[in-house]
Enzyme design. Structure first.
Site, PDB file in Angstrom:
ATOM      1  N   CYS B 153      60.008  63.983   3.554  1.00  0.00           N
ATOM      2  CA  CYS B 153      58.713  63.568   4.238  1.00  0.00           C
ATOM      3  C   CYS B 153      59.302  62.860   5.949  1.00  0.00           C
ATOM      4  O   CYS B 153      58.021  62.995   7.545  1.00  0.00           O
ATOM      5  CB  CYS B 153      57.821  63.284   3.766  1.00  0.00           C
ATOM      6  SG  CYS B 153      57.572  61.402   3.541  1.00  0.00           S
ATOM      7  N   VAL B 157      57.634  65.105   9.313  1.00  0.00           N
ATOM      8  CA  VAL B 157      56.596  63.501  10.624  1.00  0.00           C
ATOM      9  C   VAL B 157      57.441  64.006  11.935  1.00  0.00           C
ATOM     10  O   VAL B 157      56.885  64.054  12.765  1.00  0.00           O
ATOM     11  CB  VAL B 157      56.084  62.569   9.470  1.00  0.00           C
ATOM     12  CG1 VAL B 157      55.137  61.665  10.725  1.00  0.00           C
ATOM     13  CG2 VAL B 157      55.396  62.659   8.459  1.00  0.00           C
TER      14      VAL B 157
END
Lengths: 500, 513
Positions: B153, B157
Site C-alpha cells: 500500500c 499511496v
C-alpha cells in the site's frame, strides 16, 4: 561452564567470498560490510572479557530485491513492544493485512478473559478502504474508538499503531488520540510506527518506547507503595511463558517484580515502572531507550541480564543480587543451590546426546548472543550468528559470547543464509519461520528461535530443561536419516537417539 | 519445584503447577490493577446477549478478527503457481516478511518473495531506484525465469507506476529487455487477497497475450484455480480427473508442487508451476474455466475479451457442484465423462447415504472466502445439514444475492442467513444468540470454538494449528469424501467425549455408530 573451541575462520572467509561473487558489483560492495569472521580480541579476564571482535556494519538499509528477512517498524511496535500489553486494545490503523499477518503469531502468553478484560489474541483493524486514503482516516479513527468503548468497556486504554499509509496521507492521529483520551478519560497512545520508517523492526521499538515516555509516563497519579526490592523486568515478552519462568526466580531471591514489560503486562505495570529501584533489561535492543530515559528522568538504574542457560542464569542472578546487598545475595546462593540438581540432571541427560554438535543462529533482538551459552552449557558449538536488526552496540556485546572464527552475518539475505548453511552444514539451525522449511529440506535440523517453535518457555531454570529437550528432539529425530531413498546411495548414518 | 529432568514440563502443564498458579494469582492481585471478577463475569455474560449482538452488528468503522487478508498476499500466491517465478513486491519490506511467514505457517513449506525495501526517502522521491536495483539483484541472485511484480500500500499511496518503472529498469539493464516481468497494482486498501490474486493473474496473462495472434484450438481448456490453501490436494485431484477424461487442458497458476516440495536433502526454491510456454499457448484455448468466480472476475473478463469462452464455479466441492463442473468440462472439451468417474461419484453418494443419519438436521456456521462459503453451504445442504450462518468478510452484495438464491432453492437453506462484510467478532455474537452444531472455517475459528463451545472444522486457509490437511483434496468427488469424513470425525469425537464418563454417561459410549 565455558566451552573452549575455535571455529574454521578460513572456511567461513571462503564462503563469504563465494556469496559476494554472485551479487551485482554495487550490491556486493554493500553486502561485504555486513559479513565477517569474529577475530580474537583483547586478552582479559573477568566479566567483561572480550572473546573476539564482530566488526560488521549494521542498522542500515536493506538492499532491494535480495530477500532480506527483516520486518518493519510496525512489527517492532505493534508486534513486539505494545502488542503484549494485555488490557489495552491495539488498533492496527490502516489496511487489513498488517494486523492479520501478525495476529496471534508471537505467542505472548497472558492470563485474562480475551475479548472482555484482555485483548491480546485479537485483531483490531481500521481496515482502510480507498475512501479513507483519499479523504483521510481521522474521522474513522474517532468512530473506531467510540465503537471500542461500546463493545469493550473494560479496556484500560487504546493504542493506535500506524501502518504505512497513515504517515503518507497526513492523518493527525495525535489530535484524535488527545481528543478521545479527554472524552473517555482513558490512556490513548498514537504510535507513529509506519512500516516505511527506519530500516527494520528496530526503529519501531524506539518509536514505541518514545510513545511510552510521551503518552503514558506522568499522565496519571500512580498510587503505589514502593518497596526496597522493587524491580521491573524490561524486554521480556513472555513468549511461551518466558517472563513467568523468570519472575519465579526473581521472586525467590527476594525481589518484587512490580512491572513486566511487556509480556502479560497491564497498563498499570507500565505506569508505575518509574517508581521501581532497578530496571532489569533482557531484550536490550527493543527497550534500552526507555531504560535510559527512566535513568535520566527518574534515577532508576538499569542492568542487563541473561536468563538463557544455567551459566548465564547464575552469573545474572549474582549480578542482580549484588545490586541489593547481602540479604538478597544470600538468598540468591540458596536459589542457585536449589536448582543445581535440576541443572546437573538436565545436563547429564542431554549433554552426551548433544556434545560437539554445531549450531548456526540467525535471529533478532537479544538472541543471537544471549542463547549462545545455553547451547554451550549442553556442549554444543556456535559456528555462526547474526542479527536481523542489531546495531553496533549489539555486535559489541556479541564479542563477549562468540569464539574466534565464528561466521558473523548482519541482515543476512536468503541467498547468503542458504549458501552459508550449505557450506558449513551445521547440526542445527536456529532462526525463524521463513528459514525453517528451506533448512529442513536440506536435511538439517531446525528450531524456530523467535516462537520457540511453539514450545517454551526457554528462560530460567525451568525453561532451560525445555530448551535442552527441544534441541535434543530436533537433532536426534530419526527422520533426518530417511532423506535418501535406499536405492540411491548412502545408507543412513544411524545418528538418531530415541527420546528418554 | 515442578520441573525435573526425568519428566520435562513445557508451557501447557508447567504453568498449571501450584508454584506458578500462586505466583500468577499474586501478580494479578498486587500488580495488575484488574477489574473486579464480578464485573468481568457480567461483561462476559453481556457479550452473549441479543443486546450486545445488536451493538456488535451495528459497527460501521471498527473491524475485529476479519476473515480476509490484503491484496499482495494473493498476488504472491498467484505468482507461486508459475515456473521459476519470483514474487517481487514493490514497497515496504516488512509486508513481504509477513506474506512469506503467513504462507509458510499454513503450508509448512518455504515461501519466497523479495521486496524493493522502500524507506522514508523512497516515500518522498518515489521508489524507482529501489525497483531498478532490486530487479537487478533478484535476477542475478535467484535465477528466476520470470519476476512477478506487485505492490504494497505504501507504493500505491505515493503513486508509483509499475509499468514505467519496469521499462526504466529494462533500459538500465536490470534484467534483459526480453525478460518477463509481468506486474499488477495490488492496493491493500481495495478488496482482499482474492482480488490481489485476480490482479496478478490478469497481469501475467496480459503480459504474455497482449498483442499476440490467437488461433483457437478447439476443445482445449484453461483451468484457473483461484486462491486456494488446499491447492496441493485440489489441483492434483482436478488434474487427475481431467486426465481421466482425456481433456486437453492447461492448468494456469498451479502452486501444488511449489508448496509441496519433497525432503530429500535438496532445497528447491522453485518447483513445478505452469510453464511459461504453456501460458503463452493458453491464449489459443477455446475456453477458460475458473474454479472460483470471486477470485477471477477481472481475469475472466480479460479472457472473454481475447475471444475465449468462459465459465466459472464456486469451488467445485460436493456432489452437484462437481457434477456441474464435469459436465461443463465435458461440453467444452467434447470428451465424455468416463464410467470410472461415475463410479467415484457413486462411492461418494454411498458414503453420504451410510452416514446421513448423523448429518441430517445439523446446523452449521460457515465462514471463509466467498466461493468457499458458497461451496460448503451447498454441500452441507446435500447432506441434510442447515447452513445457519454464512459469512465472508470479503463477500460482496453480488455474492450475498447469489448465495441467497442458492439457499432459497433448498428446504435446508430456508433459515440460513448470509453475512457479507462481517467479521469473526460478529460471528461470535451470532453463535451465542443463534447457536449451531458445527463451525466450518480456518484456524482463527479456534477462538470462537473456545468462547462459544462450537466445534470447529478446519477446511480453509489459513490452517496454522493442524498439519497437512491442505495436502488432501476437498474438490471433486474424492474431495467430497474427505470433507464428509472430516465433518463426521468431529461429530463422533464430540459424541464420544460427551458419553465417556464412566458410570455416568458411558451407557451411550457405543462401539458401533
Amino acid at each position: 561452564m565455558s566451552l573452549e573451541y575455535e571455529n574454521d575462520g578460513a572456511l567461513h572467509a571462503k564462503l563469504i567470498e563465494e556469496v559476494l561473487s554472485q551479487y551485482p558489483d554495487k550490491a556486493a560492495k554493500r553486502r561485504k560490510k555486513h559479513l565477517s569472521i569474529a577475530k580474537s580480541g583483547v586478552e582479559a579476564g573477568g566479566e567483561s572479557e572480550i572473546l573476539s571482535e564482530c566488526d560488521v556494519k549494521s542498522n542500515i538499509k536493506s538492499i532491494p530485491g535480495v530477500m532480506t528477512i527483516r520486518g518493519c517498524a510496525y512489527a517492532g511496535s505493534k508486534g513486539v513492544v505494545w502488542g503484549p500489553v494485555k488490557d489495552m486494545v491495539h488498533i492496527s490503523h490502516g489496511p487489513v493485512g498488517c494486523g492479520q499477518y501478525s495476529w496471534s503469531q508471537r505467542r505472548n502468553y497472558y492470563v485474562g478473559t480475551t475479548g472482555i478484560d484482555t485483548f491480546g489474541t485479537m485483531q483490531f483493524t481500521s481496515d482502510f478502504q480507498e475512501k479513507d486514503i483519499v479523504f483521510g482516516g481521522d474521522k474513522k479513527l474517532e468512530q473506531i474508538i467510540d465503537e471500542i468503548e461500546v463493545l469493550f468497556p473494560l479496556n484500560n486504554g487504546i493504542t493506535v499503531q500506524s501502518e504505512c499509509p497513515i504517515g503518507l496521507i497526513g492523518d493527525d492521529t495525535e489530535a484524535v488520540s488527545r481528543k478521545k483520551a479527554k472524552e473517555y478519560k482513558k490512556t490513548i497512545v498514537p504510535v507513529r510506527c509506519e512500516g516505511f520508517r527506519g530500516v527494520s523492526q528496530s526503529l519501531g521499538h524506539h518509536i514505541a518506547n518514545d510513545a511510552i515516555r510521551d503518552w503514558v509516563f506522568d499522565k496519571k497519579d500512580v498510587e503505589f507503595e514502593a518497596g526496597a526490592y522493587d524491580v521491573n523486568v524490561i524486554g521480556d515478552y513472555n513468549i511461551g511463558g518466558d517472563a513467568w519462568a523468570s519472575r519465579i526466580l526473581l521472586e525467590e531471591i527476594g525481589l518484587r517484580v512490580v512491572g513486566n514489560w511487556s509480556g502479560d503486562a497491564t497498563l498499570a505495570e507500565i505506569e508505575r515502572a518509574p517508581k521501581a529501584k532497578l530496571n532489569l533489561i533482557h531484550c536490550y535492543r527493543s527497550m534500552n531507550y526507555i531504560c535510559r530515559h527512566m535513568e535520566e528522568k527518574y534515577g532508576v538504574a538499569w542492568m542487563e541480564y541473561n536468563f538463557f542457560g544455567p551459566s548465564q542464569i547464575e552469573t545474572s542472578l549474582r549480578n542482580i543480587a549484588k545490586h541489593f546487598g547481602p540479604e538478597i545475595e544470600e538468598k540468591t546462593e540458596k536459589v542457585i543451590a536449589k536448582y543445581r540438581p535440576l541443572v546437573d540432571a538436565v545436563i547429564s541427560k542431554y549433554r552426551p546426546r548433544l556434545e560437539g554438535n554445531t549450531v548456526m543462529l540467525y535471529v533478532g533482538g537479544l538472541r543471537p548472543r544471549h542463547v549462545i551459552t545455553a547451547y554451550e552449557d549442553l556442549g554444543m558449538v556456535i559456528v555462526g550468528t547474526g542479527y536481523e536488526f542489531g546495531h553496533n552496540d549489539d555486535y559489541q556485546r556479541t564479542s563477549h559470547y562468540v569464539k574466534n572464527g565464528t561466521l558473523i552475518y548482519d541482515d543476512v539475505t536468503g541467498y547468503e543464509l542458504e549458501k552459508f548453511i550449505e557450506g558449513v552444514r551445521p547440526n542445527l539451525v536456529g532462526s525463524g519461520i521463513k528459514e525453517k522449511y528451506p533448512v529442513q529440506k536440506m536435511g538439517i535440523p531446525f528450531r524456530q528461535m523467535h516462537s520457540w517453535d511453539y514450545s517454551g518457555p526457554y528462560h530460567g531454570y525451568d525453561g532451560f530443561a525445555i530448551f535442552a529437550r527441544d534441541v535434543d528432539l530436533a537433532i536426534n529425530n530419526p527422520v533426518w536419516d530417511l532423506y535418501q531413498a535406499p536405492w540411491k546411495e548412502r545408507p543412513p548414518s544411524g545418528r538418531a537417539i530415541a527420546a528418554e | 519445584m515442578p520441573q525435573s529432568a526425568e519428566k520435562i514440563l513445557d508451557h501447557a502443564p508447567l504453568f498449571r503447577e501450584p508454584e506458578y498458579r500462586q505466583m500468577l494469582a499474586e501478580k494479578k492481585l498486587n500488580f495488575e490493577c484488574p477489574h473486579p471478577d464480578q464485573i468481568v463475569t457480567d461483561q462476559g455474560e453481556f457479550t452473549k446477549t441479543w443486546e450486545y449482538r445488536e451493538k456488535n452488528l451495528a459497527r460501521e468503522a471498527l473491524v475485529i478478527n476479519p476473515a480476509k487478508a490484503c491484496q499482495p498476499l494473493g498476488a504472491v500466491f498467484a505468482a507461486a503457481g508459475f515456473e521459476r517465478t519470483m514474487s517481487f513486491v514493490h514497497g515496504s519490506q516488512g509486508c513481504v516478511a509477513y506474506y512469506r511467514s503467513h504462507l509458510s505457517r499454513h503450508f509448512k513449506e518455504p515461501a519466497s518473495a523479495v521486496s524493493s525495501s522502500m524507506t522514508e526517502d523512497a516515500a518522498v522521491f518515489g521508489g524507482l531506484k529501489n525497483l531498478v536495483d532490486g530487479l537487478a539483484n533478484t535476477y542475478q541472485l535467484y535465477d528466476p525465469k520470470m519476476i512477478a511484480v506487485s505492490t504494497t500500500c505504501m507504493a500505491e499511496v505515493i503513486g508509483d507506476d509499475l509499468h514505467s518503472f519496469i521499462e526504466n529498469a529494462k533500459d538500465e539493464k536490470s534484467v534483459p529487455r526480453d525478460f518477463d516481468v509481468p506486474f499488477a497494482h495490488t492496493p491493500a486498501f481495495v478488496g482482499s487477497h482474492v482480488d490481489g490474486y485476480d490482479g496478478m493473474l490478469k497481469g501475467i496473462l496480459e503480459h504474455f497475450w497482449k498483442g499476440q495472434e490467437r488461433t483457437e484450438a478447439k476443445g482445449t481448456i484453461n483451468v484457473i484455480p483461484g486462491f486456494d490453501g488446499f491447492c496441493v490436494g485440489n489441483n492434483r485431484e482436478l488434474k487427475r480427473l481431467l486426465d481421466v477424461m482425456g481433456v486437453s487442458y492447461t492448468f494456469i497458476q498451479d502452486a501444488s508442487d511449489q508448496f509441496d516440495t519433497p525432503s530429500d536433502g535438496e532445497y528447491r526454491m522453485y518447483d513445478g508451476g505452469t510453464k511459461i510456454e504453456e501460458v503463452k499457448r493458453a491464449l489459443d484455448a477455446e475456453a477458460t474455466v475458473s474454479l472460483q468466480y470471486y477470485n477471477t472476475r477481472k481475469t475472466l473478463d480479460y479472457c472473454g475479451q481475447v475471444g475465449q469462452a468462459t465459465a466459472s464455479f464456486h469451488y467445485p466441492l460436493g456432489v452437484q457442484a462437481t457434477d456441474e463442473f464435469l459436465m461443463k468440462i465435458s461440453a467444452l472439451s467434447g470428451k465424455e465423462i468416463p464410467e470410472a468417474i461415475r463410479l467415484e461419484r457413486g462411492r461418494l453418494i454411498d458414503a453420504m447415504a451410510d452416514s446421513q443419519s448423523w448429518l441430517h438436521g445439523k446446523k452449521y456456521a460457515i465462514y471463509g472466502d466467498p466461493d468457499f462459503v458458497y461451496a460448503m453451504a451447498r454441500f452441507v445442504m446435500e447432506t441434510g445439514g442447515e447452513p445457519t450462518h454464512c459469512l465472508a468478510t470479503n463477500g460482496t452484495s453480488a455474492w450475498e444475492a447469489e448465495l441467497k438464491e442458492l439457499l432459497a432453492s433448498s428446504p435446508f437453506g430456508k433459515d440460513a442467513q448470509v453475512w457479507a462484510g462481517k467479521d469473526l467478532w460478529a460471528m461470535r455474537s451470532l453463535l451465542f444468540t443463534e447457536p449451531v452444531d458445527l463451525l466450518i472455517g480456518n484456524s482463527y475459528g479456534k477462538y470462537l470454538e473456545r468462547d462459544t463451545g462450537t466445534p470447529l472444522i478446519r477446511l480453509t486457509f489459513p490452517i496454522f494449528d493442524r498439519h497437512h490437511h491442505h495436502r488432501f483434496a476437498l474438490m471433486g468427488y474424492q474431495g467430497g469424501l474427505r470433507v464428509l469424513t472430516t465433518i463426521l470425525d468431529k461429530i463422533f469425537d464430540k459424541l464420544d467425549r460427551e458419553t465417556s464418563q464412566t458410570g455416568v454417561t458411558d451407557y451411550s459410549y457405543d462401539l458401533t455408530r
